[in-house]
Design an enzyme around this catalytic site. Structure first.
Site, PDB file in Angstrom:
ATOM      1  N   ASP A   1      -1.300  -6.280   6.178  1.00 15.69           N
ATOM      2  CA  ASP A   1      -1.065  -6.559   4.753  1.00 15.69           C
ATOM      3  C   ASP A   1      -0.634  -8.017   4.633  1.00 15.69           C
ATOM      4  O   ASP A   1       0.279  -8.457   5.333  1.00 15.69           O
ATOM      5  CB  ASP A   1       0.018  -5.626   4.209  1.00 15.69           C
ATOM      6  CG  ASP A   1      -0.375  -4.169   4.360  1.00 15.69           C
ATOM      7  OD1 ASP A   1      -0.995  -3.628   3.435  1.00 15.69           O
ATOM      8  OD2 ASP A   1      -0.092  -3.578   5.437  1.00 15.69           O
TER       9      ASP A   1
ATOM     10  N   ASP B   1      -3.829  -5.077   1.063  1.00 14.72           N
ATOM     11  CA  ASP B   1      -4.074  -4.447   2.353  1.00 14.72           C
ATOM     12  C   ASP B   1      -5.439  -4.934   2.812  1.00 14.72           C
ATOM     13  O   ASP B   1      -6.461  -4.467   2.323  1.00 14.72           O
ATOM     14  CB  ASP B   1      -4.042  -2.926   2.189  1.00 14.72           C
ATOM     15  CG  ASP B   1      -4.384  -2.196   3.473  1.00 14.72           C
ATOM     16  OD1 ASP B   1      -4.671  -2.874   4.485  1.00 14.72           O
ATOM     17  OD2 ASP B   1      -4.370  -0.954   3.461  1.00 14.72           O
TER      18      ASP B   1
ATOM     19  N   ASN C   1      -6.596  -4.709   5.858  1.00 21.51           N
ATOM     20  CA  ASN C   1      -7.120  -3.897   6.957  1.00 21.51           C
ATOM     21  C   ASN C   1      -7.686  -4.752   8.088  1.00 21.51           C
ATOM     22  O   ASN C   1      -8.672  -4.378   8.745  1.00 21.51           O
ATOM     23  CB  ASN C   1      -8.156  -2.889   6.446  1.00 21.51           C
ATOM     24  CG  ASN C   1      -7.510  -1.572   6.022  1.00 21.51           C
ATOM     25  OD1 ASN C   1      -6.631  -1.058   6.703  1.00 21.51           O
ATOM     26  ND2 ASN C   1      -7.944  -1.027   4.891  1.00 21.51           N
TER      27      ASN C   1
ATOM     28  N   ASP D   1       2.848   4.765   4.890  1.00 19.56           N
ATOM     29  CA  ASP D   1       2.710   4.224   6.257  1.00 19.56           C
ATOM     30  C   ASP D   1       2.708   2.696   6.264  1.00 19.56           C
ATOM     31  O   ASP D   1       2.767   2.087   7.338  1.00 19.56           O
ATOM     32  CB  ASP D   1       1.482   4.804   6.980  1.00 19.56           C
ATOM     33  CG  ASP D   1       0.224   4.861   6.128  1.00 19.56           C
ATOM     34  OD1 ASP D   1       0.281   4.511   4.930  1.00 19.56           O
ATOM     35  OD2 ASP D   1      -0.820   5.251   6.666  1.00 19.56           O
ATOM     36  N   HIS D   2       2.663   2.071   5.089  1.00 18.85           N
ATOM     37  CA  HIS D   2       2.753   0.616   4.985  1.00 18.85           C
ATOM     38  C   HIS D   2       4.115   0.196   4.434  1.00 18.85           C
ATOM     39  O   HIS D   2       4.721   0.924   3.643  1.00 18.85           O
ATOM     40  CB  HIS D   2       1.702   0.069   4.009  1.00 18.85           C
ATOM     41  CG  HIS D   2       0.289   0.253   4.455  1.00 18.85           C
ATOM     42  ND1 HIS D   2      -0.502  -0.787   4.882  1.00 18.85           N
ATOM     43  CD2 HIS D   2      -0.494   1.352   4.510  1.00 18.85           C
ATOM     44  CE1 HIS D   2      -1.710  -0.336   5.178  1.00 18.85           C
ATOM     45  NE2 HIS D   2      -1.738   0.959   4.962  1.00 18.85           N
TER      46      HIS D   2
ATOM     47  N   GLU E   1      -3.971   1.844  -2.957  1.00 18.43           N
ATOM     48  CA  GLU E   1      -4.066   3.291  -2.704  1.00 18.43           C
ATOM     49  C   GLU E   1      -3.178   4.088  -3.663  1.00 18.43           C
ATOM     50  O   GLU E   1      -2.398   4.939  -3.242  1.00 18.43           O
ATOM     51  CB  GLU E   1      -3.755   3.635  -1.240  1.00 18.43           C
ATOM     52  CG  GLU E   1      -4.889   3.261  -0.301  1.00 18.43           C
ATOM     53  CD  GLU E   1      -4.951   4.137   0.932  1.00 18.43           C
ATOM     54  OE1 GLU E   1      -5.558   5.208   0.845  1.00 18.43           O
ATOM     55  OE2 GLU E   1      -4.403   3.736   1.985  1.00 18.43           O
TER      56      GLU E   1
ATOM     57  N   ASN F   1       0.876  -1.174   0.000  1.00 10.68           N
ATOM     58  CA  ASN F   1       0.000   0.000   0.000  1.00 10.68           C
ATOM     59  C   ASN F   1       0.911   1.221   0.000  1.00 10.68           C
ATOM     60  O   ASN F   1       1.605   1.491   0.980  1.00 10.68           O
ATOM     61  CB  ASN F   1      -0.922  -0.008   1.235  1.00 10.68           C
ATOM     62  CG  ASN F   1      -1.840   1.216   1.258  1.00 10.68           C
ATOM     63  OD1 ASN F   1      -1.452   2.305   0.860  1.00 10.68           O
ATOM     64  ND2 ASN F   1      -3.062   1.024   1.734  1.00 10.68           N
TER      65      ASN F   1
END
Length: 257
Positions: free
Chosen positions: A217, A146, A148, A246-247, A34, A7
């Site tokens: 992930d 991802d 989540n 951030d991933h 994303e 991501n």
DNA sequence: ATGGCGCTCGAAGAGCGA
């Protein structure tokens, strides 16, 4: 065959990092989430220069997924969960040789019991029905993205603080277990792993430096592919670069052609 | 300490992510 997921939180911003990482890690297939790009703005030429063919299903501002492949001969492209029409671009599937590759950006869910949370659970329910069919069709199936969802407490830096919250709530974990019950294997857990390995860290409060993260992930493989999986790791390096996503990317290696 | 940071759109600050 090396398969990865990342991501990138805006491909426009992260393109130089993606190109650098592709050169270092050399995946055969990378699922990107994303992208936040309309298809007209997708940097296909730059990625081709880096040696990767791209499929993409984008939208403005939010969501957007892409598949980057060394092999340009991808077939069977799908951008929707059948029977689950959705304006949000969260799904991209394709077949590379004998491997069926499905890249997902699972809805975040916002907060437990919110409309977005109910959408997330409905989305996962429809996903499960689709993946059951895909597994029947494709003995070599790999589902990345991802998700989540942190499947277990050991995937959470502070399980007490996160208890019951979105990303770790029991209905979300049950939805994840439904996928593994279909015969999809969490490749990361096929191997002995260090404690506290995560794939996402909040931008705030120095979360990465403190390793306050979640493992959300994932790379799930059909039993035939999982049996051929020789390694699965999180590459923390790009999370430490300047202006990171951030991933972090997750990588799995498979002993198949 | 219920924020904190970063991205998008669009030109300030709200919405969203996780």
């Amino acid at each position: 065959m090396r398969i990865a997921t990342w991501n990138v939180n805006s491909l426009r911003v992260r393109l130089p990092q993606v190109v650098a990482w592709l050169a270092e890690a050399g995946p055969d297939l990378l699922g990107v989430q994303e992208t936040k790009l309309q298809d007209a703005d997708f940097p296909a030429a730059e990625l081709a220069e880096a040696g990767y063919h791209a499929l993409y299903s984008g939208q403005k501002t939010y969501n957007g997924v892409a598949v980057l492949s060394r092999d340009p001969g991808l077939t069977g492209v799908a951008t929707e969960i059948p029977g689950f029409p959705d304006e949000q671009r969260r799904v991209l599937a394709a077949t590379a040789g004998q491997v069926r590759f499905i890249n997902l950006y699972v809805p975040n869910g916002a907060a437990v019991d919110s409309d977005k949370y109910r959408y997330k659970l409905a989305w996962l329910e429809a996903l499960g029905e689709w993946l059951e069919e895909e597994l029947a069709r494709h003995p070599r199936l790999v589902v990345v993205g991802d998700f989540n969802i942190a499947p277990e407490d050991r995937d959470v830096h502070d399980p007490a603080a996160w208890a019951g919250e979105v990303l770790v709530s029991e209905p979300e974990r049950a939805a994840f277990r439904r996928l593994t019950a279909l015969g999809l294997v969490d490749c990361f857990r096929r191997f002995d792993q260090p404690e506290a390995v995560f794939s996402w860290w909040d931008y705030r409060a120095a979360a990465f430096r403190r390793n306050n993260g979640l493992r959300i992930d994932h790379i799930l493989a059909s039993q035939e592919l999982a049996a051929a999986c020789s390694a699965c790791t999180v590459d923390r390096t790009p999370r430490g670069w300047e202006r990171p996503s951030d991933h972090a990317p997750v990588i799995a290696d498979f002993d198949v052609a």
